[in-house]
Design a protein around this motif. Structure first.
Motif, PDB file in Angstrom:
ATOM      1  N   UNK A   1     -27.082  -7.112 -28.177  1.00  0.00           N
ATOM      2  CA  UNK A   1     -26.057  -7.955 -27.579  1.00  0.00           C
ATOM      3  C   UNK A   1     -26.521  -9.398 -27.574  1.00  0.00           C
ATOM      4  N   UNK A   2     -25.705 -10.284 -28.111  1.00  0.00           N
ATOM      5  CA  UNK A   2     -26.026 -11.711 -28.133  1.00  0.00           C
ATOM      6  C   UNK A   2     -25.258 -12.417 -27.024  1.00  0.00           C
ATOM      7  N   UNK A   3     -25.949 -13.231 -26.256  1.00  0.00           N
ATOM      8  CA  UNK A   3     -25.314 -14.018 -25.199  1.00  0.00           C
ATOM      9  C   UNK A   3     -25.344 -15.485 -25.610  1.00  0.00           C
ATOM     10  N   UNK A   4     -24.160 -16.080 -25.688  1.00  0.00           N
ATOM     11  CA  UNK A   4     -24.062 -17.512 -26.017  1.00  0.00           C
ATOM     12  C   UNK A   4     -24.057 -18.301 -24.715  1.00  0.00           C
ATOM     13  N   UNK A   5     -25.033 -19.150 -24.532  1.00  0.00           N
ATOM     14  CA  UNK A   5     -25.109 -19.937 -23.304  1.00  0.00           C
ATOM     15  C   UNK A   5     -24.328 -21.231 -23.469  1.00  0.00           C
ATOM     16  N   UNK A   6     -23.260 -21.355 -22.683  1.00  0.00           N
ATOM     17  CA  UNK A   6     -22.445 -22.577 -22.661  1.00  0.00           C
ATOM     18  C   UNK A   6     -22.180 -22.911 -21.191  1.00  0.00           C
ATOM     19  N   UNK A   7     -23.179 -23.425 -20.523  1.00  0.00           N
ATOM     20  CA  UNK A   7     -23.064 -23.685 -19.098  1.00  0.00           C
ATOM     21  C   UNK A   7     -22.004 -24.745 -18.817  1.00  0.00           C
ATOM     22  N   UNK A   8     -21.179 -24.477 -17.831  1.00  0.00           N
ATOM     23  CA  UNK A   8     -20.155 -25.440 -17.451  1.00  0.00           C
ATOM     24  C   UNK A   8     -20.790 -26.535 -16.596  1.00  0.00           C
ATOM     25  N   UNK A   9     -20.079 -27.650 -16.459  1.00  0.00           N
ATOM     26  CA  UNK A   9     -20.607 -28.795 -15.722  1.00  0.00           C
ATOM     27  C   UNK A   9     -20.714 -28.503 -14.223  1.00  0.00           C
ATOM     28  N   UNK A  10     -21.724 -29.077 -13.608  1.00  0.00           N
ATOM     29  CA  UNK A  10     -21.834 -29.016 -12.156  1.00  0.00           C
ATOM     30  C   UNK A  10     -20.644 -29.772 -11.556  1.00  0.00           C
ATOM     31  N   UNK A  11     -19.898 -29.088 -10.683  1.00  0.00           N
ATOM     32  CA  UNK A  11     -18.744 -29.707 -10.031  1.00  0.00           C
ATOM     33  C   UNK A  11     -18.314 -28.840  -8.854  1.00  0.00           C
ATOM     34  N   UNK A  12     -17.580 -29.384  -7.887  1.00  0.00           N
ATOM     35  CA  UNK A  12     -17.225 -28.612  -6.687  1.00  0.00           C
ATOM     36  C   UNK A  12     -16.234 -27.478  -6.939  1.00  0.00           C
ATOM     37  N   UNK A  13     -15.527 -27.480  -8.062  1.00  0.00           N
ATOM     38  CA  UNK A  13     -14.417 -26.550  -8.276  1.00  0.00           C
ATOM     39  C   UNK A  13     -14.802 -25.272  -9.018  1.00  0.00           C
ATOM     40  N   UNK A  14     -15.880 -25.320  -9.790  1.00  0.00           N
ATOM     41  CA  UNK A  14     -16.256 -24.118 -10.533  1.00  0.00           C
ATOM     42  C   UNK A  14     -17.758 -23.872 -10.636  1.00  0.00           C
ATOM     43  N   UNK A  15     -18.577 -24.893 -10.414  1.00  0.00           N
ATOM     44  CA  UNK A  15     -20.031 -24.687 -10.420  1.00  0.00           C
ATOM     45  C   UNK A  15     -20.703 -25.667  -9.458  1.00  0.00           C
ATOM     46  N   UNK A  16     -20.704 -25.335  -8.171  1.00  0.00           N
ATOM     47  CA  UNK A  16     -21.280 -26.262  -7.205  1.00  0.00           C
ATOM     48  C   UNK A  16     -22.808 -26.312  -7.219  1.00  0.00           C
ATOM     49  N   UNK A  17     -23.444 -25.335  -7.874  1.00  0.00           N
ATOM     50  CA  UNK A  17     -24.901 -25.341  -7.950  1.00  0.00           C
ATOM     51  C   UNK A  17     -25.586 -24.687  -6.769  1.00  0.00           C
ATOM     52  N   UNK A  18     -24.825 -24.049  -5.884  1.00  0.00           N
ATOM     53  CA  UNK A  18     -25.389 -23.373  -4.713  1.00  0.00           C
ATOM     54  C   UNK A  18     -26.214 -22.160  -5.145  1.00  0.00           C
ATOM     55  N   UNK A  19     -27.423 -22.025  -4.611  1.00  0.00           N
ATOM     56  CA  UNK A  19     -28.299 -20.920  -4.989  1.00  0.00           C
ATOM     57  C   UNK A  19     -27.910 -19.632  -4.253  1.00  0.00           C
TER      58      UNK A  19
END
Length: 202
Positions: free
Chosen positions: A1-19
């Motif tokens: 299985x190949x996983x393509x890493x395309x991380x979305x931008x840090x932002x409050x609506x979809x990737x707040x960066x909370x651990x």
């Protein structure tokens, strides 16, 4: 299985960066028949600009079995309300409104879930769950309306994590002798060649 890493931008609506410290894999369906993994990944990323809603997932599995990682597993994604605090959310594409995944998509989903379980020590029997199991939402639709299909899928993941062991043993025999001296002679010859034979009486 190949996983393509395309991380979305840090932002409050979809990737707040909370651990977070994940303890579950949460399976979803995208609810948008015919859309691709790339379509859904890009939608999550564009929320940084559009501010349209709060939604995302760690992974998206596509119509052809492609897998895109959108958010690192140790960061929160917005897919399952309270489940976001402990879940690795996987959105899955489907060709029509029934929500049924194609065989290649389901295979990739099973491999991805099994990979996460192996790496994190999760039990597929209790740690791979549906969005429905968290909030009662009919998601993923096919697995909610066909619970037997969900159980079959989870068993498939379990088999990938813990492959069944064969019941049979296959013995290799190089000779059978009535005189033990001949048997011992064969043993010494095999030992001289690096083998570790034993003599069994029958």
């Amino acid at each position: 299985m190949e996983i393509r890493e395309q991380l979305i931008r840090i932002n409050p609506y979809s990737r707040p960066g909370t651990k977070i410290r994940p303890t579950k894999v949460i399976v979803h369906y995208v609810g948008n028949p015919g859309s691709t993994a790339q379509n859904n990944r890009d939608y999550f990323d564009n929320l940084a600009t559009t501010h349209a809603t709060y939604v995302s997932a760690h992974y998206v599995v596509g119509l052809q079995g492609e897998v895109i990682r959108c958010i690192p597993e140790e960061e929160i994604s917005y897919g399952a309300s309270e489940g976001n605090k402990y879940g690795i959310n996987i959105e899955v594409c489907h060709p029509d409104k029934t929500g049924k995944f194609s065989a290649v998509t389901e295979e990739a989903l099973a491999e991805l879930a099994a990979d996460i379980c192996k790496r994190r020590g999760f039990d597929p029997g209790k740690d791979v769950i549906r969005h429905y199991d968290v909030t009662g939402k009919k998601c993923p639709l096919w697995y909610v309306e066909h619970p037997e299909a969900w159980l079959t899928f989870r068993e498939r993941v379990r088999a990938l994590v813990n492959p069944p062991q064969p019941d049979k043993l296959y013995r290799v025999q190089v000779g059978a002798y009535r005189d033990r001296k001949n048997a011992e002679k064969q043993v010494q010859e095999l030992k001289s060649k690096g083998y570790n034979p034993i003599v069994k009486e029958e």
